[in-house]
Design a protein around this motif. Structure first.
Motif, PDB file in Angstrom:
ATOM      1  N   PRO A 434      -0.220   0.084  11.769  1.00  0.00           N
ATOM      2  CA  PRO A 434       0.213   0.394  10.398  1.00  0.00           C
ATOM      3  C   PRO A 434       1.702   0.229  10.162  1.00  0.00           C
ATOM      4  CG  PRO A 434      -1.396   1.997  11.125  1.00  0.00           C
ATOM      5  CD  PRO A 434      -1.093   1.148  12.320  1.00  0.00           C
ATOM      6  N   ARG A 435       2.522   0.553  11.129  1.00  0.00           N
ATOM      7  CA  ARG A 435       3.966   0.399  10.933  1.00  0.00           C
ATOM      8  C   ARG A 435       4.318  -1.080  10.727  1.00  0.00           C
ATOM      9  NH1 ARG A 435       7.538   4.224  12.200  1.00  0.00           N
ATOM     10  NH2 ARG A 435       6.819   6.228  13.007  1.00  0.00           N
ATOM     11  N   LEU A 436       3.714  -1.917  11.558  1.00  0.00           N
ATOM     12  CA  LEU A 436       3.993  -3.346  11.421  1.00  0.00           C
ATOM     13  C   LEU A 436       3.373  -3.897  10.141  1.00  0.00           C
ATOM     14  CD1 LEU A 436       3.536  -4.564  15.106  1.00  0.00           C
ATOM     15  CD2 LEU A 436       5.560  -3.664  13.969  1.00  0.00           C
ATOM     16  N   GLY A 437       2.219  -3.341   9.761  1.00  0.00           N
ATOM     17  CA  GLY A 437       1.637  -3.745   8.486  1.00  0.00           C
ATOM     18  C   GLY A 437       2.544  -3.400   7.329  1.00  0.00           C
ATOM     19  N   ARG A 438       3.128  -2.204   7.368  1.00  0.00           N
ATOM     20  CA  ARG A 438       4.082  -1.819   6.314  1.00  0.00           C
ATOM     21  C   ARG A 438       5.277  -2.762   6.286  1.00  0.00           C
ATOM     22  NH1 ARG A 438       8.292   2.366   6.343  1.00  0.00           N
ATOM     23  NH2 ARG A 438       9.353   2.142   4.351  1.00  0.00           N
ATOM     24  N   ALA A 439       5.802  -3.091   7.491  1.00  0.00           N
ATOM     25  CA  ALA A 439       6.959  -3.981   7.563  1.00  0.00           C
ATOM     26  C   ALA A 439       6.612  -5.366   7.050  1.00  0.00           C
ATOM     27  CB  ALA A 439       7.452  -4.062   9.008  1.00  0.00           C
ATOM     28  N   LEU A 440       5.398  -5.839   7.331  1.00  0.00           N
ATOM     29  CA  LEU A 440       5.009  -7.172   6.870  1.00  0.00           C
ATOM     30  C   LEU A 440       4.874  -7.208   5.354  1.00  0.00           C
ATOM     31  CD1 LEU A 440       4.121 -10.045   7.562  1.00  0.00           C
ATOM     32  CD2 LEU A 440       1.789  -9.176   7.839  1.00  0.00           C
ATOM     33  N   LEU A 441       4.207  -6.219   4.777  1.00  0.00           N
ATOM     34  CA  LEU A 441       4.007  -6.220   3.327  1.00  0.00           C
ATOM     35  C   LEU A 441       5.324  -6.072   2.577  1.00  0.00           C
ATOM     36  CD1 LEU A 441       0.784  -4.030   2.977  1.00  0.00           C
ATOM     37  CD2 LEU A 441       0.975  -6.517   2.890  1.00  0.00           C
ATOM     38  N   ASP A 442       6.120  -5.078   2.957  1.00  0.00           N
ATOM     39  CA  ASP A 442       7.385  -4.858   2.248  1.00  0.00           C
ATOM     40  C   ASP A 442       8.397  -5.939   2.582  1.00  0.00           C
ATOM     41  OD1 ASP A 442       6.252  -2.670   1.138  1.00  0.00           O
ATOM     42  OD2 ASP A 442       7.356  -1.196   2.314  1.00  0.00           O
ATOM     43  N   GLY A 443       8.393  -6.401   3.834  1.00  0.00           N
ATOM     44  CA  GLY A 443       9.305  -7.473   4.204  1.00  0.00           C
ATOM     45  C   GLY A 443       8.984  -8.766   3.500  1.00  0.00           C
ATOM     46  N   ARG A 451       8.911 -15.637   6.610  1.00  0.00           N
ATOM     47  CA  ARG A 451       9.986 -15.050   7.401  1.00  0.00           C
ATOM     48  C   ARG A 451       9.613 -13.664   7.893  1.00  0.00           C
ATOM     49  NH1 ARG A 451      15.092 -15.567   4.280  1.00  0.00           N
ATOM     50  NH2 ARG A 451      14.784 -17.743   4.847  1.00  0.00           N
ATOM     51  N   ALA A 452       9.005 -12.861   7.050  1.00  0.00           N
ATOM     52  CA  ALA A 452       8.573 -11.535   7.486  1.00  0.00           C
ATOM     53  C   ALA A 452       7.537 -11.647   8.592  1.00  0.00           C
ATOM     54  CB  ALA A 452       8.006 -10.757   6.298  1.00  0.00           C
ATOM     55  N   ALA A 453       6.622 -12.604   8.461  1.00  0.00           N
ATOM     56  CA  ALA A 453       5.595 -12.789   9.484  1.00  0.00           C
ATOM     57  C   ALA A 453       6.212 -13.200  10.816  1.00  0.00           C
ATOM     58  CB  ALA A 453       4.584 -13.838   9.026  1.00  0.00           C
ATOM     59  N   GLU A 454       7.276 -14.002  10.774  1.00  0.00           N
ATOM     60  CA  GLU A 454       7.910 -14.420  12.029  1.00  0.00           C
ATOM     61  C   GLU A 454       8.485 -13.229  12.786  1.00  0.00           C
ATOM     62  OE1 GLU A 454      10.724 -17.534  11.347  1.00  0.00           O
ATOM     63  OE2 GLU A 454       9.187 -19.053  10.964  1.00  0.00           O
ATOM     64  N   VAL A 455       9.128 -12.318  12.068  1.00  0.00           N
ATOM     65  CA  VAL A 455       9.708 -11.153  12.738  1.00  0.00           C
ATOM     66  C   VAL A 455       8.606 -10.207  13.209  1.00  0.00           C
ATOM     67  CG1 VAL A 455      11.291  -9.205  12.533  1.00  0.00           C
ATOM     68  CG2 VAL A 455      11.811 -11.359  11.362  1.00  0.00           C
ATOM     69  N   VAL A 456       7.607  -9.975  12.365  1.00  0.00           N
ATOM     70  CA  VAL A 456       6.531  -9.059  12.753  1.00  0.00           C
ATOM     71  C   VAL A 456       5.773  -9.613  13.954  1.00  0.00           C
ATOM     72  CG1 VAL A 456       4.332  -8.059  12.016  1.00  0.00           C
ATOM     73  CG2 VAL A 456       6.295  -8.012  10.480  1.00  0.00           C
ATOM     74  N   ALA A 457       5.612 -10.922  14.029  1.00  0.00           N
ATOM     75  CA  ALA A 457       4.949 -11.516  15.196  1.00  0.00           C
ATOM     76  C   ALA A 457       5.727 -11.227  16.472  1.00  0.00           C
ATOM     77  CB  ALA A 457       4.782 -13.018  14.996  1.00  0.00           C
ATOM     78  N   LEU A 458       7.054 -11.164  16.379  1.00  0.00           N
ATOM     79  CA  LEU A 458       7.868 -10.777  17.537  1.00  0.00           C
ATOM     80  C   LEU A 458       7.621  -9.328  17.934  1.00  0.00           C
ATOM     81  CD1 LEU A 458      11.345 -12.343  16.654  1.00  0.00           C
ATOM     82  CD2 LEU A 458       9.852 -13.039  18.531  1.00  0.00           C
TER      83      LEU A 458
END
Length: 913
Positions: A434-443, A451-458
């Motif tokens: 969920p934390r990464l999901g929040r970061a992906l949606l808001d990012g 770009r958000a997906a690239e960081v979240v994938a890391l």
């Protein structure tokens, strides 16, 4: 063409009829089959009617790992003489091979969990096989609970099989509603056990650290096995780092190929290992090779005896993996790899006696892991408290409370009911924590989906350690894509980018209504197998630090986005330290995922997280000197009270303030710090102080509390205690012990607890340590006397400060002895007194002194002393002090404070001779 010969050699075939009968009658069954019997390959084919006759059915097999899912599908396809994607297919995160004729599909439990949330009826599926359920992964337990819920409410015809080699059969049978237990005969190939403990002392594992002595020993056991046994060697080690170290020690072994298999290895490398080879091989692996696959040619297993399990440090808000002793069940699974194709041997790097003391089964993840993702899945399912789910082990209450706090803070569930929000549904569809999901949606809303997906994938799969701890540098390295990690990263980026679009399309159905109206949605992306116990170990509550209570990992709250105006991407220049766009983008996404891991530098390389946890950078880190960091990955070294930064991004204070907005606060802080009162006005972000100003006129109530805290920490010695004050306190303590009633308790704890009562008004006027030192403690203590009852007036009669002795002297009573008061008086002054003096009905302890004031005797019974002890004292002292009276009968002699000559008084002037 079906390979009948190979199928006939699988021992589990004899148990298939009983399994079919159990499913026809009960709909559920527990299958116990030792490794190598074919439970993962023959049983699904039989259940689907692809071998052995029977009706055509669609079967889904859930495996705990991607490598096992792919391997099982390929093995079944080979047995049928087909290619993968025909009758047998598989789906794992980022890879799918199924066709219109597929009747057996092998998936990871994470993929199946996502499907269940989209389609609760499991449409088109007749049977689900939960393979290797003994491993007790959190997503596997959750999937089993959901499937049982579906069977009870929607699909009573859905058939469930829990299958494993070493499972708790009785526990699973109960969970499945009294399901029959079907046991298959073991492999016909025996496995010899060789106990091969180290000759040197090995330190137990701490955190992720493994004693190099053990790794050297494992390498030597592998070399020994190569000389003593035929066939390939499969060596189990706890992690990738240990595999690399042992591989280095084995490098150069003549005529042997050294291979490495783990979850991070490219699929092509994993498949090559499972395809076999022409020469002799040593395969170094983690737990990924324990279950559901056969490594061709293996006749020997070398078992280090260690495994990695997730742990959640709620006190510091750090999730991590820790190294533990493998259970006996795990040991059986590993040993079974040696006997799948021929007789074999297992070399265990511990003793037989140690083996008996090992735990029977691995620790269930639900007991030790972070439960944030589990809590979101339960909320989406319609059971926010998870009280209605059929689980072998209930989730711990504290971990669930921490998880719900996080979900509330990121807007995934409603504060009052805990039911899932529309935003939470979108997060759940992403196949991420969920934390990464929040970061992906808001990012994605601020930076763009790619770009958000690239960081979240890391963040979803930690980059290799040799990428360094600078997330921006790791981002560039992944983009270059020169290794297996880069390929997996690009695949995950594509999946997440598509998933963002699907998630933002919005959930359908009734949202978090629960029950039969659970949300249903459809979409092409977002099906992942990240699992519920994510390796990045999201933060729970941290050490809140002064000025705030510990609480949930807040951040921007219910869907409130963080505005960011940066441009560019990871390819724009080097890792800047003051506004580089790549740093800002990476820092923003990390801050959205882990707002309480935002950290401000205190000294070079030393940071304080918003959660209150101290964090350190490595000595060679390129991030040293950066004022603010967003910490993506951190762990806690064994025995240390601080965190160690593994991966972080540069962020500026403005982003930090906005990303952790719910943790921002400003107010007066008055505290006892470094031995004195300190009054400040502080603006803070959680435990991080942003702006500090001296406070000229602090609130009196805050001052009082801080002064009392100072007394609590440093003791009542901060006050002025003269002889009279100490004497009064000792007298009161004596009366409290002996008389009770209203006489006060004057212990340090009691006086500190009542400080506001007996130290006012002096406490209200004090402003620091110097003021406390001027408070007369004795005068203040009189406020605690029982004035209301009138008992205070009896203080001097009950516990007099002095007692008049027969000589007329008024001698001070010492009340400091916890047993009884002490009266120290010269022996000659007590002549003529037969009974021991008393205070408050308690006889005093009389210390009889010599004429020089030195102790001569101690008695609690004067009459007894005069009768029995005096004679010995007189004989010893009369020669030493001849000028003092030493009568034979002290009870009849007059008391005196003087020598014999002075005691005669006026007689000294009379006639002589």
């Amino acid at each position: 063409m079906i390979r009948t010969d190979a199928l006939d050699r699988l021992p589990v075939r004899d148990a298939v009829p009983a399994l079919m009968s159990a499913l026809d009658s009960e709909g559920t069954a527990v299958l116990c089959a030792p490794p190598g019997t074919g439970k993962t390959t023959l049983v699904p084919l039989a259940l689907a009617g692809l071998v052995g006759g029977g009706p055509a059915r669609r079967v889904v097999v859930a495996e705990p790992r991607r490598i096992a899912a792919r391997a099982a599908a390929r093995r079944m396809a080979w047995l049928l003489g087909e290619k993968v994607g025909e009758s047998v297919g598989f789906t794992v995160r980022g890879e799918r091979s199924v066709g219109p004729r597929t009747r057996v599909e092998v998936v990871t439990t994470g993929v199946l969990l996502q499907r269940l949330q989209r389609d609760q009826e499991v449409s088109g599926v007749d049977t689900v096989v939960l393979d290797e359920c003994h491993e007790r992964h959190l997503d596997a337990d959750t999937t089993a609970a959901f499937l049982l819920d579906v069977r009870g409410a929607l699909r009573p015809d859905l058939r469930l099989v829990a299958a494993s080699a070493t499972t708790d059969a009785s526990g699973w049978a109960r969970l499945l509603g009294g399901a029959p237990v079907i046991e298959a005969a073991g492999t016909s190939y025996p496995v010899d056990v060789v106990w091969a403990p180290p000759s040197r002392v090995v330190r137990p594992p701490q955190g992720t650290r493994v004693d190099p002595v053990l790794l050297t020993h494992v390498a030597s056991v592998v070399r020994r096995a190569l000389t003593e046994r035929e066939g390939d060697v499969l060596c189990f080690l706890p992690g990738v780092g240990e595999i690399a170290r042992v591989a280095g020690q084995l490098a150069g072994t003549e005529g042997v190929e050294i291979l490495q298999v783990h979850g991070r290895a490219p699929a092509a490398v994993q498949d090559a290992v499972l395809a076999g080879g022409s020469g002799r091989r040593v395969v170094l692996t983690t737990s990924v090779a324990e279950s559901s696959l056969t490594v061709p040619g293996v006749r020997v297993v070398v078992d280090s005896g260690l495994a990695r399990e997730p742990r959640m440090d709620h006190a510091r808000g750090l999730g991590s993996l820790t190294t533990v002793r493998a259970s006996r069940a795990t040991g059986r699974q590993r040993a079974g790899r040696a006997g799948r194709q021929a007789p074999g041997a297992v070399y265990r790097c511990w003793t037989a006696a140690e083996h008996e003391r090992l735990p029977g089964f691995p620790a269930p993840e639900i007991k030790v892991a972070d439960l944030t993702a589990f809590a979101l899945q339960a909320a989406v399912w319609g059971d926010p408290q998870a009280t209605g789910l059929a689980l072998l082990d209930a989730p711990p209450g504290g971990a669930m409370a921490a998880a719900r706090s996080v979900l509330t803070a990121i807007g995934a569930v409603h504060t009052d009911s805990g039911r899932v929000t529309d935003r939470g549904l979108r997060m759940a569809r992403l196949g991420l924590h969920p934390r990464l999901g929040r970061a992906l949606l808001d990012g994605a809303a601020e930076l763009g989906a790619r770009r958000a997906a690239e960081v979240v994938a890391l963040l979803s799969e930690e980059p290799p350690r040799d990428y360094g701890d600078d997330l921006t540098a790791a981002w560039r390295e992944a983009r270059r894509g020169v290794d297996g990690y880069g390929a997996r990263w690009r695949q995950e980026v594509r999946r997440l980018t598509a998933a963002v679009g699907d998630a933002e399309a919005g959930p359908s159905g009734r949202g978090g209504s629960g029950g039969a109206g659970r949300p249903r949605s459809s979409g092409r992306g977002g099906e992942g197998d990240a699992g519920l116990a994510h390796s990045t170990g999201p933060v729970g509550e941290g050490d809140a630090g002064p000025g705030r209570s510990s609480g949930p990992a807040g951040g921007v709250g219910d869907g409130q986005a963080v505005r960011w105006s940066g441009q560019g991407g990871a390819g724009d220049g080097g890792p800047g330290r003051g506004g580089d766009a790549a740093d800002a983008a990476g820092g923003l996404v990390v801050a959205l995922a882990f707002p309480e891991r935002l950290a401000r530098e205190r000294a070079e390389g030393d940071y304080r997280m918003v959660s209150g946890t101290r964090a350190e950078l490595g000595g060679a880190s390129a991030l040293r000197g950066v004022p603010w960091l967003a910490v993506a990955v951190a762990d806690r070294p064994a025995g240390a009270g601080h965190a160690r930064v593994r991966l972080a991004a540069v962020v500026d204070e403005d982003i930090a303030r906005r990303a952790a907005g719910s943790l921002h606060g400003e107010g007066e802080e008055v505290a006892w710090t470094d031995g004195d009162l300190v009054a400040r006005r502080v603006e803070r972000l959680g435990a991080v102080e942003l702006v500090v100003r001296p406070l000229a006129r602090p609130a009196p109530a805050l001052v009082r509390e801080a002064l009392v805290e100072g007394l609590r920490r440093e003791g009542l010695g901060l006050l002025r205690w003269d002889r009279d004050a100490m004497g009064l306190r000792e007298r009161l303590a004596f009366l409290h012990r002996t008389v009770g009633g209203g006489w006060p308790d004057v212990s340090d704890e009691a006086l500190t607890a009542r400080a506001h009562e007996w130290l006012e008004p002096e406490l209200g006027r004090a402003r620091g340590r110097a003021h406390l030192a001027r408070i007369d403690a004795g005068r203040a203590l009189t406020r605690l006397l029982p004035w209301a009852s009138g008992e205070a007036a009896r203080l001097d009669s009950l516990a007099p400060e002095r007692i008049q002795v027969p000589s007329g002297s008024r001698v001070r009573v010492d009340y400091s002895d916890a047993e009884r008061p002490v009266l120290a008086v010269k022996l000659q002054e007590m002549f003529g007194l037969a009974r021991t003096p008393e205070v408050a009905g308690v006889p005093v302890l009389v210390h009889l002194l010599s004429p020089a004031g030195r102790p001569a005797a101690v008695t609690g019974d004067l009459a007894s002393f005069w009768a029995e002890g005096y004679r010995a004292v007189r004989a010893e002292l009369r020669g030493r002090y001849p000028k003092h009276p030493w009568p034979e009968d002290p009870t009849a002699a007059p008391p005196t404070r003087h020598t014999s000559a002075r005691a005669r008084g006026r007689d000294a002037a009379g006639p002589r001779g």
